[in-house]
Design a protein around this motif. Structure first.
Motif, PDB file in Angstrom:
ATOM      1  N   ASP A  31       0.857  -1.177  -0.022  1.00 31.11           N
ATOM      2  CA  ASP A  31      -0.036  -0.081   0.123  1.00 31.11           C
ATOM      3  C   ASP A  31       0.783   1.325   0.107  1.00 31.11           C
ATOM      4  N   ALA A  32       2.289   0.999   0.237  1.00 34.73           N
ATOM      5  CA  ALA A  32       3.083   2.286   0.222  1.00 34.73           C
ATOM      6  C   ALA A  32       3.881   2.378  -0.841  1.00 34.73           C
ATOM      7  N   ALA A  33       4.450   3.394  -1.351  1.00 32.87           N
ATOM      8  CA  ALA A  33       5.329   3.440  -2.513  1.00 32.87           C
ATOM      9  C   ALA A  33       6.713   3.202  -1.974  1.00 32.87           C
ATOM     10  N   LEU A  34       7.584   2.564  -2.856  1.00 30.25           N
ATOM     11  CA  LEU A  34       8.949   2.189  -2.701  1.00 30.25           C
ATOM     12  C   LEU A  34       9.901   3.569  -3.270  1.00 30.25           C
ATOM     13  N   SER A  35      11.020   3.862  -2.439  1.00 29.82           N
ATOM     14  CA  SER A  35      11.609   4.946  -2.892  1.00 29.82           C
ATOM     15  C   SER A  35      13.206   4.304  -2.867  1.00 29.82           C
ATOM     16  N   ASN A  36      13.953   5.231  -3.727  1.00 31.36           N
ATOM     17  CA  ASN A  36      15.300   4.860  -3.799  1.00 31.36           C
ATOM     18  C   ASN A  36      15.800   3.678  -4.310  1.00 31.36           C
ATOM     19  N   ILE A  37      15.010   3.381  -5.570  1.00 29.71           N
ATOM     20  CA  ILE A  37      15.297   1.698  -5.805  1.00 29.71           C
ATOM     21  C   ILE A  37      16.672   1.527  -6.825  1.00 29.71           C
ATOM     22  N   VAL A  38      17.325   0.572  -6.471  1.00 26.52           N
ATOM     23  CA  VAL A  38      18.547   0.283  -7.033  1.00 26.52           C
ATOM     24  C   VAL A  38      18.193  -1.264  -7.576  1.00 26.52           C
ATOM     25  N   LEU A  39      18.837  -1.717  -8.809  1.00 24.63           N
ATOM     26  CA  LEU A  39      18.441  -3.007  -9.347  1.00 24.63           C
ATOM     27  C   LEU A  39      19.562  -3.220  -9.899  1.00 24.63           C
ATOM     28  N   GLU A  40      20.492  -4.454  -9.550  1.00 25.24           N
ATOM     29  CA  GLU A  40      21.713  -4.833 -10.376  1.00 25.24           C
ATOM     30  C   GLU A  40      21.597  -6.556 -10.706  1.00 25.24           C
ATOM     31  N   ASP A  41      22.232  -6.549 -11.832  1.00 20.32           N
ATOM     32  CA  ASP A  41      22.331  -7.950 -12.405  1.00 20.32           C
ATOM     33  C   ASP A  41      23.629  -8.523 -12.623  1.00 20.32           C
ATOM     34  N   VAL A  42      24.246  -9.649 -12.302  1.00 16.40           N
ATOM     35  CA  VAL A  42      25.465 -10.196 -12.459  1.00 16.40           C
ATOM     36  C   VAL A  42      25.182 -11.573 -13.070  1.00 16.40           C
ATOM     37  N   TRP A  43      26.223 -12.080 -13.944  1.00 14.21           N
ATOM     38  CA  TRP A  43      26.022 -13.121 -14.522  1.00 14.21           C
ATOM     39  C   TRP A  43      27.192 -14.175 -14.732  1.00 14.21           C
ATOM     40  N   SER A  44      26.950 -15.322 -14.878  1.00 14.53           N
ATOM     41  CA  SER A  44      28.148 -16.197 -14.755  1.00 14.53           C
ATOM     42  C   SER A  44      27.892 -17.780 -15.481  1.00 14.53           C
ATOM     43  N   PRO A  45      28.851 -18.350 -16.003  1.00 15.02           N
ATOM     44  CA  PRO A  45      30.270 -17.861 -16.232  1.00 15.02           C
ATOM     45  C   PRO A  45      30.564 -17.088 -17.235  1.00 15.02           C
ATOM     46  N   ARG A  46      31.560 -16.022 -16.924  1.00 10.44           N
ATOM     47  CA  ARG A  46      31.833 -14.897 -17.992  1.00 10.44           C
ATOM     48  C   ARG A  46      32.528 -15.317 -19.202  1.00 10.44           C
ATOM     49  N   ASP A  47      33.050 -16.601 -19.193  1.00 10.96           N
ATOM     50  CA  ASP A  47      33.441 -16.966 -20.473  1.00 10.96           C
ATOM     51  C   ASP A  47      32.486 -17.724 -21.435  1.00 10.96           C
ATOM     52  N   CYS A  48      31.227 -17.496 -21.149  1.00 10.58           N
ATOM     53  CA  CYS A  48      30.131 -18.377 -21.798  1.00 10.58           C
ATOM     54  C   CYS A  48      29.053 -17.042 -22.360  1.00 10.58           C
ATOM     55  N   VAL A  49      28.879 -16.020 -21.340  1.00  7.78           N
ATOM     56  CA  VAL A  49      27.922 -14.886 -21.930  1.00  7.78           C
ATOM     57  C   VAL A  49      28.773 -13.900 -21.475  1.00  7.78           C
ATOM     58  N   TYR A  50      28.119 -12.594 -22.404  1.00  9.04           N
ATOM     59  CA  TYR A  50      28.735 -11.459 -22.316  1.00  9.04           C
ATOM     60  C   TYR A  50      27.884 -10.373 -22.570  1.00  9.04           C
ATOM     61  N   LEU A  51      28.142  -9.239 -22.304  1.00  9.46           N
ATOM     62  CA  LEU A  51      27.194  -7.953 -22.569  1.00  9.46           C
ATOM     63  C   LEU A  51      27.968  -7.116 -23.462  1.00  9.46           C
ATOM     64  N   PRO A  52      27.784  -7.185 -24.644  1.00  4.62           N
ATOM     65  CA  PRO A  52      28.583  -6.034 -25.663  1.00  4.62           C
ATOM     66  C   PRO A  52      28.120  -4.800 -25.349  1.00  4.62           C
ATOM     67  N   PRO A  53      28.975  -3.617 -25.755  1.00  5.88           N
ATOM     68  CA  PRO A  53      30.256  -4.046 -26.229  1.00  5.88           C
ATOM     69  C   PRO A  53      31.626  -4.082 -25.272  1.00  5.88           C
ATOM     70  N   ASP A  54      31.309  -3.615 -24.147  1.00  2.00           N
ATOM     71  CA  ASP A  54      32.647  -3.626 -23.328  1.00  2.00           C
ATOM     72  C   ASP A  54      32.426  -4.511 -21.943  1.00  2.00           C
ATOM     73  N   ASN A  55      31.552  -5.598 -22.169  1.00  2.87           N
ATOM     74  CA  ASN A  55      31.087  -6.569 -21.179  1.00  2.87           C
ATOM     75  C   ASN A  55      31.445  -6.029 -19.967  1.00  2.87           C
ATOM     76  N   PRO A  56      30.676  -5.332 -19.202  1.00  2.00           N
ATOM     77  CA  PRO A  56      30.765  -4.788 -17.804  1.00  2.00           C
ATOM     78  C   PRO A  56      30.626  -5.799 -16.853  1.00  2.00           C
ATOM     79  N   LEU A  57      30.811  -5.568 -15.587  1.00  4.10           N
ATOM     80  CA  LEU A  57      30.762  -6.727 -14.726  1.00  4.10           C
ATOM     81  C   LEU A  57      29.492  -6.959 -14.259  1.00  4.10           C
ATOM     82  N   LYS A  58      28.557  -5.870 -14.350  1.00  4.86           N
ATOM     83  CA  LYS A  58      27.189  -5.831 -14.213  1.00  4.86           C
ATOM     84  C   LYS A  58      26.163  -4.909 -14.708  1.00  4.86           C
ATOM     85  N   ALA A  59      25.160  -5.327 -14.667  1.00  2.00           N
ATOM     86  CA  ALA A  59      24.067  -3.996 -15.396  1.00  2.00           C
ATOM     87  C   ALA A  59      23.466  -3.486 -14.084  1.00  2.00           C
ATOM     88  N   ARG A  60      22.976  -2.338 -14.211  1.00  2.00           N
ATOM     89  CA  ARG A  60      22.537  -1.482 -13.136  1.00  2.00           C
ATOM     90  C   ARG A  60      21.478  -0.524 -13.562  1.00  2.00           C
TER      91      ARG A  60
END
Length: 301
Positions: A168-197
């Motif tokens: 019933d109440a609003a959420l505030s100051n939300i931060v969402l992060e995702d990390v993936w592994s194994p990093r030698d099988c999947v990657y995020l082009p172009p720079d392949n950062p350590l996580k998405a935020r």
């Protein structure tokens, strides 16, 4: 004979004092209001009359600001059949609920004195009706969905992450992060950062906010298991989600068989032999009819 004149005896004074509370019981912490009266019931006036007020217990009743030990009221002369009165009040303490306050009035004059008392019960203070305050419910979750699963090695893996506010109440100051592994099988082009935020300021009650993420996979990773772990934090708490995706090889193509022609025996249509019909005196010979050089027919199947 001597003349004797009778002298009347002086009239006797007769008076009393009355002390009355305005209400009884009185809630503790409220004031007790009193009235004190000098009543002259005689035929002669009262002179130099005054009323003195005392009370007990002193921890339950008091007169601010200095809390004197008594109150004194000067009345003066009270004529016959007169009834002068004074009013006053005592403050009470909230801790004295269930106690009694006893006040006493003493009236004095040149003609004598009189006294009266009044007992007042201090009731427990009224219990306030509680105000029901509904506390907003804080309830939220984090979901993640992969597409496709399994994913063919070398193809892209699509992910959808959703923050869902069930409360019933609003959420505030939300931060969402995702990390993936194994990093030698999947990657995020172009720079392949350590996580998405992702970040945003608020999420209204009973609503959701979704983001998408696309990861590339290497063709050499067939048979691997890709893990994505998402974390959401806000002022109201934390939520986690995990998604596992299988990486498989591209299925080998199945060869298609091409049908071949089938040779069959030659098909020859034979002509029946000539027939001779004998008639009286007339001979007629039918000319033979045959199919020469017949060629075979081949049906291809």
């Amino acid at each position: 004979m001597p003349d004797v004149t009778a002298t009347p005896a002086p009239a006797a004074s007769r008076f009393r004092v009355e002390l009355n509370d305005e209400s009884d019981p009185v809630p503790a912490s409220f004031r007790i209001r009193y009235t004190a009266c000098v009543v002259n019931e005689g035929e002669v006036p009262l002179s130099n009359a005054l009323v003195r007020i005392t009370w007990t217990p002193r921890q339950c009743a008091y007169v601010p600001p200095d809390n004197p030990s008594e109150l004194v009221f000067t009345i003066g002369t009270v004529g016959p059949s007169s009834r002068p009165c004074v009013s006053f009040s005592l403050n009470t303490s909230v801790i004295c609920g269930g106690s009694q306050v006893v006040a006493e009035a003493v009236a004095t004059c040149d003609q004598g004195s009189a006294r009266d008392s009044e007992t007042t019960t201090l009731a427990l203070p009224p219990t306030p009706t509680p105000t029901v305050t509904r506390t907003p419910v804080v309830l939220f979750s984090l979901t993640m969905r992969d597409q496709p699963d399994p994913v063919i090695a070398g193809n892209a893996l699509h992910l959808e992450l959703c923050v869902v506010n069930h409360g019933d109440a609003a959420l505030s100051n939300i931060v969402l992060e995702d990390v993936w592994s194994p990093r030698d099988c999947v990657y995020l082009p172009p720079d392949n950062p350590l996580k998405a935020r992702w970040t945003w300021k608020s999420l209204a009650a009973h609503s959701e906010h979704c983001v998408s993420l696309t990861l590339n996979s290497y063709s050499i990773c067939e048979g691997s298991l890709v893990s994505n772990i998402a974390t959401m934090t806000c002022d109201q708490g934390t939520a986690l989600a995990e998604e596992l995706t299988t990486v498989v090889r591209l299925p080998a193509s199945t060869p298609t068989r091409t049908p071949t022609a089938t040779l069959t025996e030659p098909f020859v249509t034979l002509t029946p032999p000539a027939t001779t019909v004998e008639t009286t005196g007339i001979f007629s010979t039918a000319m033979p009819s045959s199919t020469e050089n017949a060629s075979p027919r081949i049906a291809a199947h």
